[in-house]
Design a protein around this motif. Structure first.
Motif, PDB file in Angstrom:
ATOM      1  N   ARG A 134      43.940  30.729  31.595  1.00  0.00           N
ATOM      2  CA  ARG A 134      43.705  30.992  33.014  1.00  0.00           C
ATOM      3  C   ARG A 134      43.742  32.471  33.388  1.00  0.00           C
ATOM      4  O   ARG A 134      43.194  32.844  34.424  1.00  0.00           O
ATOM      5  CB  ARG A 134      44.729  30.233  33.859  1.00  0.00           C
ATOM      6  CG  ARG A 134      44.537  28.723  33.835  1.00  0.00           C
ATOM      7  CD  ARG A 134      45.646  27.992  34.581  1.00  0.00           C
ATOM      8  NE  ARG A 134      45.383  26.559  34.628  1.00  0.00           N
ATOM      9  CZ  ARG A 134      44.727  25.944  35.593  1.00  0.00           C
ATOM     10  NH1 ARG A 134      44.297  26.648  36.633  1.00  0.00           N
ATOM     11  NH2 ARG A 134      44.516  24.652  35.550  1.00  0.00           N
ATOM     12  N   GLY A 135      44.354  33.298  32.565  1.00  0.00           N
ATOM     13  CA  GLY A 135      44.471  34.675  33.002  1.00  0.00           C
ATOM     14  C   GLY A 135      44.660  35.704  31.923  1.00  0.00           C
ATOM     15  O   GLY A 135      45.001  36.856  32.213  1.00  0.00           O
ATOM     16  N   SER A 169      43.149  37.780  28.265  1.00  0.00           N
ATOM     17  CA  SER A 169      41.918  38.181  27.569  1.00  0.00           C
ATOM     18  C   SER A 169      40.741  38.363  28.523  1.00  0.00           C
ATOM     19  O   SER A 169      39.651  37.839  28.308  1.00  0.00           O
ATOM     20  CB  SER A 169      41.555  37.147  26.499  1.00  0.00           C
ATOM     21  OG  SER A 169      42.614  36.927  25.606  1.00  0.00           O
ATOM     22  N   LYS A 170      40.950  39.127  29.571  1.00  0.00           N
ATOM     23  CA  LYS A 170      39.895  39.370  30.556  1.00  0.00           C
ATOM     24  C   LYS A 170      38.862  40.387  30.068  1.00  0.00           C
ATOM     25  O   LYS A 170      37.783  40.508  30.647  1.00  0.00           O
ATOM     26  CB  LYS A 170      40.516  39.882  31.855  1.00  0.00           C
ATOM     27  CG  LYS A 170      41.302  38.831  32.630  1.00  0.00           C
ATOM     28  CD  LYS A 170      40.375  37.796  33.246  1.00  0.00           C
ATOM     29  CE  LYS A 170      41.118  36.904  34.220  1.00  0.00           C
ATOM     30  NZ  LYS A 170      40.222  35.916  34.865  1.00  0.00           N
ATOM     31  N   TYR A 171      39.208  41.129  29.038  1.00  0.00           N
ATOM     32  CA  TYR A 171      38.328  42.162  28.496  1.00  0.00           C
ATOM     33  C   TYR A 171      38.158  41.941  26.993  1.00  0.00           C
ATOM     34  O   TYR A 171      38.940  41.245  26.361  1.00  0.00           O
ATOM     35  CB  TYR A 171      38.918  43.559  28.715  1.00  0.00           C
ATOM     36  CG  TYR A 171      39.122  43.932  30.157  1.00  0.00           C
ATOM     37  CD1 TYR A 171      38.163  44.683  30.828  1.00  0.00           C
ATOM     38  CD2 TYR A 171      40.274  43.545  30.842  1.00  0.00           C
ATOM     39  CE1 TYR A 171      38.351  45.048  32.162  1.00  0.00           C
ATOM     40  CE2 TYR A 171      40.468  43.897  32.173  1.00  0.00           C
ATOM     41  CZ  TYR A 171      39.506  44.643  32.825  1.00  0.00           C
ATOM     42  OH  TYR A 171      39.685  44.998  34.141  1.00  0.00           O
ATOM     43  N   GLU A 197      34.267  44.679  30.156  1.00  0.00           N
ATOM     44  CA  GLU A 197      34.440  43.494  30.995  1.00  0.00           C
ATOM     45  C   GLU A 197      33.082  42.820  31.166  1.00  0.00           C
ATOM     46  O   GLU A 197      32.205  43.332  31.866  1.00  0.00           O
ATOM     47  CB  GLU A 197      35.011  43.875  32.362  1.00  0.00           C
ATOM     48  CG  GLU A 197      35.330  42.677  33.242  1.00  0.00           C
ATOM     49  CD  GLU A 197      35.956  43.080  34.565  1.00  0.00           C
ATOM     50  OE1 GLU A 197      36.556  42.222  35.234  1.00  0.00           O
ATOM     51  OE2 GLU A 197      35.852  44.272  34.922  1.00  0.00           O
ATOM     52  N   ASP A 227      33.493  37.863  35.161  1.00  0.00           N
ATOM     53  CA  ASP A 227      33.925  38.232  36.501  1.00  0.00           C
ATOM     54  C   ASP A 227      35.175  37.430  36.822  1.00  0.00           C
ATOM     55  O   ASP A 227      35.812  36.872  35.914  1.00  0.00           O
ATOM     56  CB  ASP A 227      32.807  37.994  37.524  1.00  0.00           C
ATOM     57  CG  ASP A 227      32.262  36.564  37.490  1.00  0.00           C
ATOM     58  OD1 ASP A 227      33.033  35.628  37.144  1.00  0.00           O
ATOM     59  OD2 ASP A 227      31.078  36.364  37.818  1.00  0.00           O
ATOM     60  N   GLU A 228      35.552  37.361  38.084  1.00  0.00           N
ATOM     61  CA  GLU A 228      36.799  36.683  38.444  1.00  0.00           C
ATOM     62  C   GLU A 228      36.771  35.188  38.139  1.00  0.00           C
ATOM     63  O   GLU A 228      37.813  34.534  38.093  1.00  0.00           O
ATOM     64  CB  GLU A 228      37.100  36.902  39.936  1.00  0.00           C
ATOM     65  CG  GLU A 228      36.108  36.282  40.900  1.00  0.00           C
ATOM     66  CD  GLU A 228      34.851  37.116  41.119  1.00  0.00           C
ATOM     67  OE1 GLU A 228      33.974  36.664  41.868  1.00  0.00           O
ATOM     68  OE2 GLU A 228      34.756  38.220  40.528  1.00  0.00           O
ATOM     69  N   GLY A 256      38.207  32.773  33.026  1.00  0.00           N
ATOM     70  CA  GLY A 256      39.634  32.776  32.734  1.00  0.00           C
ATOM     71  C   GLY A 256      39.982  33.639  31.548  1.00  0.00           C
ATOM     72  O   GLY A 256      41.062  34.219  31.481  1.00  0.00           O
ATOM     73  N   PHE A 257      39.086  33.748  30.577  1.00  0.00           N
ATOM     74  CA  PHE A 257      39.334  34.520  29.367  1.00  0.00           C
ATOM     75  C   PHE A 257      38.018  34.761  28.653  1.00  0.00           C
ATOM     76  O   PHE A 257      37.016  34.077  28.932  1.00  0.00           O
ATOM     77  CB  PHE A 257      40.296  33.774  28.424  1.00  0.00           C
ATOM     78  CG  PHE A 257      39.747  32.437  27.968  1.00  0.00           C
ATOM     79  CD1 PHE A 257      38.989  32.338  26.812  1.00  0.00           C
ATOM     80  CD2 PHE A 257      39.982  31.280  28.704  1.00  0.00           C
ATOM     81  CE1 PHE A 257      38.460  31.126  26.401  1.00  0.00           C
ATOM     82  CE2 PHE A 257      39.457  30.056  28.284  1.00  0.00           C
ATOM     83  CZ  PHE A 257      38.697  29.977  27.145  1.00  0.00           C
ATOM     84  N   SER A 275      34.512  31.011  26.736  1.00  0.00           N
ATOM     85  CA  SER A 275      35.221  31.139  28.013  1.00  0.00           C
ATOM     86  C   SER A 275      35.357  29.766  28.664  1.00  0.00           C
ATOM     87  O   SER A 275      34.628  28.828  28.345  1.00  0.00           O
ATOM     88  CB  SER A 275      34.470  32.060  28.988  1.00  0.00           C
ATOM     89  OG  SER A 275      34.615  33.422  28.658  1.00  0.00           O
TER      90      SER A 275
END
Length: 309
Positions: free
Chosen positions: A89-90, A92-94, A113, A116-117, A120-121, A142
């Motif tokens: 859910r939050g 490994s955003k990059y 990146e 987007d928002e 989750g990963f 993802s």
């Protein structure tokens, strides 16, 4: 090309395992460690750990290593509170990226990146050179907030220079389960995709198609060989073509803790047949590699890496 470079990480309880490691081979069968078995690159950004490495040689002479920004050793019990759900859910955003002209001197780590928002990963990036479009397709795993993070799927973005990237699009979603760890290859005008299915069946599946982004069908012969293994605890498929024309598929076995885990080799005479046979006796490893990819290199590049580290 006359030799091979394996870029990977090690599954260790300490942060040094989740870094960038190199291994070399002159035949694709017998592997030797680089830099005394120590990391050649360290992640200093994000989670300060990287997993699921890929490497690509570009037509304009640059090499890029891209990896998942994730460290279980540093953050699983703290930042992620001991739950994979929190990573999904939050985390490994990059993606982490390094670039080089010579496979020896690498740039500063760069975080890219692609989502987007809603994402989750971003896990397990791979890069496919699309000769038709003269660009590079980065694909990864993802799950989306808009889908309640319920089904992991494969997404992709295109780039020509690894500086600017197109908006992510869906590459593959399996209707009856999540999928992770995609790998894509082309041979004689046909496209082959390996993914890990999380159910129906559990384990690695192979698909083939006639276009990169079109429809694929499951290769039943491959599924039959996988069923003979008696275990579904394999992931992170990565394949490379050997000098004798055969293909080697590496599958990461995670069915045990410690020494027994890591990549296991499967070889086929003809990738189209899907008949990949487990071939441990033909291979030697200094240690069990974890999720990575293999790049064909020249003997000059092999010597440069071996001597340079």
């Amino acid at each position: 090309m006359e030799a091979y470079l394996f870029v990977h990480f090690k599954e260790k309880k300490s942060p040094d395992g989740e870094q960038v490691y190199f291994a070399l081979s002159t035949d694709g069968f017998n592997w030797e460690q680089v830099n005394g078995g120590q990391p050649v690159l360290w992640s200093e950004k994000g989670d300060k750990g990287v997993r699921d490495h890929t490497i690509v040689r570009t037509k304009y002479g640059k090499f890029y290593i891209i990896a998942t920004d994730l460290s279980l050793a540093n953050h699983f019990d703290g930042k992620y509170k001991g739950k994979w759900e929190n990573i999904v859910r939050g985390g490994s955003k990059y993606l982490s990226l390094w670039e080089s002209d010579d496979l020896l001197n690498w740039s500063e780590q760069r975080m890219i990146e692609l989502g987007d928002e809603d994402f989750g990963f971003l896990w397990a990036p791979e890069v496919f050179h699309d000769l038709m479009e003269e660009d590079y397709v980065i694909h990864w795993t993802s799950a989306l907030a808009s889908n309640h993070f319920e089904q992991k799927s494969i997404y992709y973005s295109r780039t020509k220079d690894f500086e600017s990237f197109t908006k992510p699009q869906l590459l593959y979603r399996k209707e009856d389960s999540g999928v992770i760890d995609s790998a894509l290859y082309e041979e004689n005008g046909k496209y082959y995709r390996f993914v890990k299915s999380e159910d129906n069946p559990k384990g690695i599946i192979m698909q083939k198609g006639t276009s990169l982004l079109g429809e694929y069908e499951t290769v039943d012969a491959f599924s039959g060989e996988m069923a003979k293994l008696g275990s579904s605890t394999y992931e992170a498929p990565t394949a490379y073509k050997l000098s004798n024309g055969k293909w080697c598929l590496m599958l990461d076995f995670f069915g045990v803790e410690g020494e027994g885990q890591g990549y296991v080799p499967f070889v086929t005479d003809d990738i189209e047949s899907g008949l990949f046979i487990r071939s441990d006796e033909s291979f030697s490893f200094p240690y069990r590699f974890k999720h990575g990819t293999v790049l064909s290199i020249t003997m000059e590049e092999y010597s440069r890496i071996k001597n340079g580290y």
